[in-house]
Design a protein around this motif. Sequence first.
Motif, PDB file in Angstrom:
ATOM      1  N   MET A  39       0.837  -1.200   0.000  1.00  0.00           N
ATOM      2  CA  MET A  39       0.000   0.000   0.000  1.00  0.00           C
ATOM      3  C   MET A  39       0.875   1.255   0.000  1.00  0.00           C
ATOM      4  N   LYS A  40       0.511   2.228  -0.824  1.00  0.00           N
ATOM      5  CA  LYS A  40       1.225   3.489  -0.859  1.00  0.00           C
ATOM      6  C   LYS A  40       0.933   4.273   0.419  1.00  0.00           C
ATOM      7  N   TYR A  41       1.967   4.900   1.005  1.00  0.00           N
ATOM      8  CA  TYR A  41       1.786   5.580   2.287  1.00  0.00           C
ATOM      9  C   TYR A  41       0.953   6.852   2.111  1.00  0.00           C
ATOM     10  N   LEU A  42       1.479   7.808   1.355  1.00  0.00           N
ATOM     11  CA  LEU A  42       0.712   9.007   1.005  1.00  0.00           C
ATOM     12  C   LEU A  42       0.616   9.089  -0.502  1.00  0.00           C
ATOM     13  N   GLN A  43      -0.602   9.122  -0.992  1.00  0.00           N
ATOM     14  CA  GLN A  43      -0.825   9.165  -2.430  1.00  0.00           C
ATOM     15  C   GLN A  43      -1.648  10.398  -2.787  1.00  0.00           C
ATOM     16  N   ILE A  44      -1.080  11.220  -3.660  1.00  0.00           N
ATOM     17  CA  ILE A  44      -1.777  12.391  -4.189  1.00  0.00           C
ATOM     18  C   ILE A  44      -2.065  12.093  -5.652  1.00  0.00           C
ATOM     19  N   ASP A  45      -3.332  11.925  -5.988  1.00  0.00           N
ATOM     20  CA  ASP A  45      -3.703  11.381  -7.300  1.00  0.00           C
ATOM     21  C   ASP A  45      -4.600  12.349  -8.065  1.00  0.00           C
ATOM     22  N   GLY A  83      -5.767  18.687   5.069  1.00  0.00           N
ATOM     23  CA  GLY A  83      -7.229  18.654   5.166  1.00  0.00           C
ATOM     24  C   GLY A  83      -7.830  19.986   5.554  1.00  0.00           C
ATOM     25  N   LEU A  84      -7.031  21.056   5.471  1.00  0.00           N
ATOM     26  CA  LEU A  84      -7.505  22.396   5.830  1.00  0.00           C
ATOM     27  C   LEU A  84      -8.252  23.061   4.686  1.00  0.00           C
ATOM     28  N   THR A  85      -8.056  22.549   3.472  1.00  0.00           N
ATOM     29  CA  THR A  85      -8.696  23.089   2.275  1.00  0.00           C
ATOM     30  C   THR A  85      -9.303  21.927   1.502  1.00  0.00           C
ATOM     31  N   ASP A  86     -10.481  22.143   0.936  1.00  0.00           N
ATOM     32  CA  ASP A  86     -11.148  21.086   0.172  1.00  0.00           C
ATOM     33  C   ASP A  86     -10.505  20.917  -1.197  1.00  0.00           C
ATOM     34  N   ILE A  87     -10.405  19.675  -1.636  1.00  0.00           N
ATOM     35  CA  ILE A  87      -9.909  19.348  -2.976  1.00  0.00           C
ATOM     36  C   ILE A  87     -11.032  19.588  -3.980  1.00  0.00           C
ATOM     37  N   THR A  88     -10.688  20.173  -5.130  1.00  0.00           N
ATOM     38  CA  THR A  88     -11.702  20.386  -6.172  1.00  0.00           C
ATOM     39  C   THR A  88     -11.962  19.091  -6.924  1.00  0.00           C
ATOM     40  N   THR A  89     -10.905  18.479  -7.450  1.00  0.00           N
ATOM     41  CA  THR A  89     -11.010  17.149  -8.058  1.00  0.00           C
ATOM     42  C   THR A  89      -9.769  16.343  -7.687  1.00  0.00           C
ATOM     43  N   GLY A  90      -9.889  15.028  -7.808  1.00  0.00           N
ATOM     44  CA  GLY A  90      -8.787  14.145  -7.437  1.00  0.00           C
ATOM     45  C   GLY A  90      -8.940  13.654  -6.000  1.00  0.00           C
ATOM     46  N   VAL A  91      -7.913  12.984  -5.502  1.00  0.00           N
ATOM     47  CA  VAL A  91      -8.002  12.407  -4.163  1.00  0.00           C
ATOM     48  C   VAL A  91      -6.619  12.351  -3.518  1.00  0.00           C
ATOM     49  N   ILE A  92      -6.599  12.511  -2.202  1.00  0.00           N
ATOM     50  CA  ILE A  92      -5.390  12.303  -1.411  1.00  0.00           C
ATOM     51  C   ILE A  92      -5.699  11.200  -0.413  1.00  0.00           C
ATOM     52  N   LYS A  93      -4.826  10.194  -0.357  1.00  0.00           N
ATOM     53  CA  LYS A  93      -5.022   9.083   0.572  1.00  0.00           C
ATOM     54  C   LYS A  93      -3.790   8.905   1.443  1.00  0.00           C
ATOM     55  N   LEU A  94      -4.020   8.698   2.729  1.00  0.00           N
ATOM     56  CA  LEU A  94      -2.962   8.390   3.690  1.00  0.00           C
ATOM     57  C   LEU A  94      -3.219   6.989   4.215  1.00  0.00           C
ATOM     58  N   GLU A  95      -2.297   6.087   3.933  1.00  0.00           N
ATOM     59  CA  GLU A  95      -2.445   4.669   4.283  1.00  0.00           C
ATOM     60  C   GLU A  95      -3.790   4.121   3.801  1.00  0.00           C
ATOM     61  N   GLY A  96      -4.158   4.505   2.590  1.00  0.00           N
ATOM     62  CA  GLY A  96      -5.367   3.978   1.966  1.00  0.00           C
ATOM     63  C   GLY A  96      -6.654   4.684   2.341  1.00  0.00           C
ATOM     64  N   GLU A 110      -8.964   8.122   2.633  1.00  0.00           N
ATOM     65  CA  GLU A 110      -9.084   9.431   1.986  1.00  0.00           C
ATOM     66  C   GLU A 110      -8.933  10.567   2.986  1.00  0.00           C
ATOM     67  N   VAL A 111      -8.159  11.569   2.599  1.00  0.00           N
ATOM     68  CA  VAL A 111      -7.976  12.771   3.410  1.00  0.00           C
ATOM     69  C   VAL A 111      -9.016  13.798   2.974  1.00  0.00           C
ATOM     70  N   ASN A 112      -9.938  14.130   3.861  1.00  0.00           N
ATOM     71  CA  ASN A 112     -10.957  15.132   3.518  1.00  0.00           C
ATOM     72  C   ASN A 112     -11.284  16.063   4.675  1.00  0.00           C
ATOM     73  N   ALA A 113     -10.468  16.010   5.738  1.00  0.00           N
ATOM     74  CA  ALA A 113     -10.668  16.886   6.895  1.00  0.00           C
ATOM     75  C   ALA A 113      -9.381  16.921   7.701  1.00  0.00           C
ATOM     76  N   PRO A 114      -9.196  17.936   8.556  1.00  0.00           N
ATOM     77  CA  PRO A 114      -8.009  17.962   9.408  1.00  0.00           C
ATOM     78  C   PRO A 114      -8.021  16.791  10.386  1.00  0.00           C
ATOM     79  N   GLY A 115      -6.840  16.404  10.840  1.00  0.00           N
ATOM     80  CA  GLY A 115      -6.742  15.327  11.823  1.00  0.00           C
ATOM     81  C   GLY A 115      -5.373  15.316  12.472  1.00  0.00           C
ATOM     82  N   PRO A 116      -5.267  14.734  13.671  1.00  0.00           N
ATOM     83  CA  PRO A 116      -3.981  14.705  14.378  1.00  0.00           C
ATOM     84  C   PRO A 116      -2.926  13.829  13.712  1.00  0.00           C
ATOM     85  N   ASP A 117      -3.339  13.051  12.719  1.00  0.00           N
ATOM     86  CA  ASP A 117      -2.353  12.241  11.989  1.00  0.00           C
ATOM     87  C   ASP A 117      -1.545  13.081  11.003  1.00  0.00           C
ATOM     88  N   ARG A 118      -1.954  14.370  10.820  1.00  0.00           N
ATOM     89  CA  ARG A 118      -1.237  15.305   9.945  1.00  0.00           C
ATOM     90  C   ARG A 118      -1.074  16.623  10.690  1.00  0.00           C
TER      91      ARG A 118
END
Length: 264
Positions: free
Chosen positions: A1-7, A55-68, A70-78
Amino acid sequence: MKYLQIDRVCKSYPGKGRVTEVLSDIRLTIDKGEFVSIIGHSGCGKSTLLNLIAGLTDITTGVIKLEGREVNAPGPDRAVVFQNHSLLPWLSVYDNVKLAVTKVFGSTKSRAERHDWIMQTLELVQMTHAIGQRPGEISGGMRQRVGIARALAMEPKILLLDEPFGALDALTRAHLQDAVMDIHARLKNTMIMITHDVDEAVLLADRIVMMTNGPAATIGEVLPVAIPRPRDRIVLASNPDYVRTREAVLRFLYERHRFVEAAE
């Protein structure tokens, strides 16, 4: 699995009768434990990209995944460290870090465990001597060390650094760069740093992501830094790999700047 994927990530903002595309088709994979520097001219969307990962700004299109996931909000893991330390001025050094630790570990660690963890993170940044002082009573470099300690205290999967040393004098900046290298060596954590400083990017990073100019900025080139760790800035000054990497980044930035001037 990719760790951080910006697609295929794009970010745009609606304006007066038109849409401004800030980032276009960003594709990047970052491995666990990797240190990546992102560099480019002002206005190329570096901080926007960091905010998308946070996760401080919304993505317009595409996806960011951390350990599989989806990143869509702030969190203590970042955790994010900004150029402005953002410490609460009425709290002590200890209590500024305690605030983050209590938020993340209030229900999973005992009070004694939380105290020990606060002291460990402050020791990492060499700030245990100032635990009772408030931000206004310590230097800018010390405040930034506390900001880094507060971020690390959340045990993030990724530490995001948005030009954290940009407002500091050269000597303080050098000391903090060394501190970050030491922390990265000890913790083996994943770090992403935004910087304008070519020497800083080459000194700290495993890879340098070079952004094209905006609007609709994208990744122009990703340059591996083939310099073994630990790194000594004085020794590196005459290291052929360091000189070659530095020249490659400067050439990329210069060509992009020249392209913009020609277009104007």
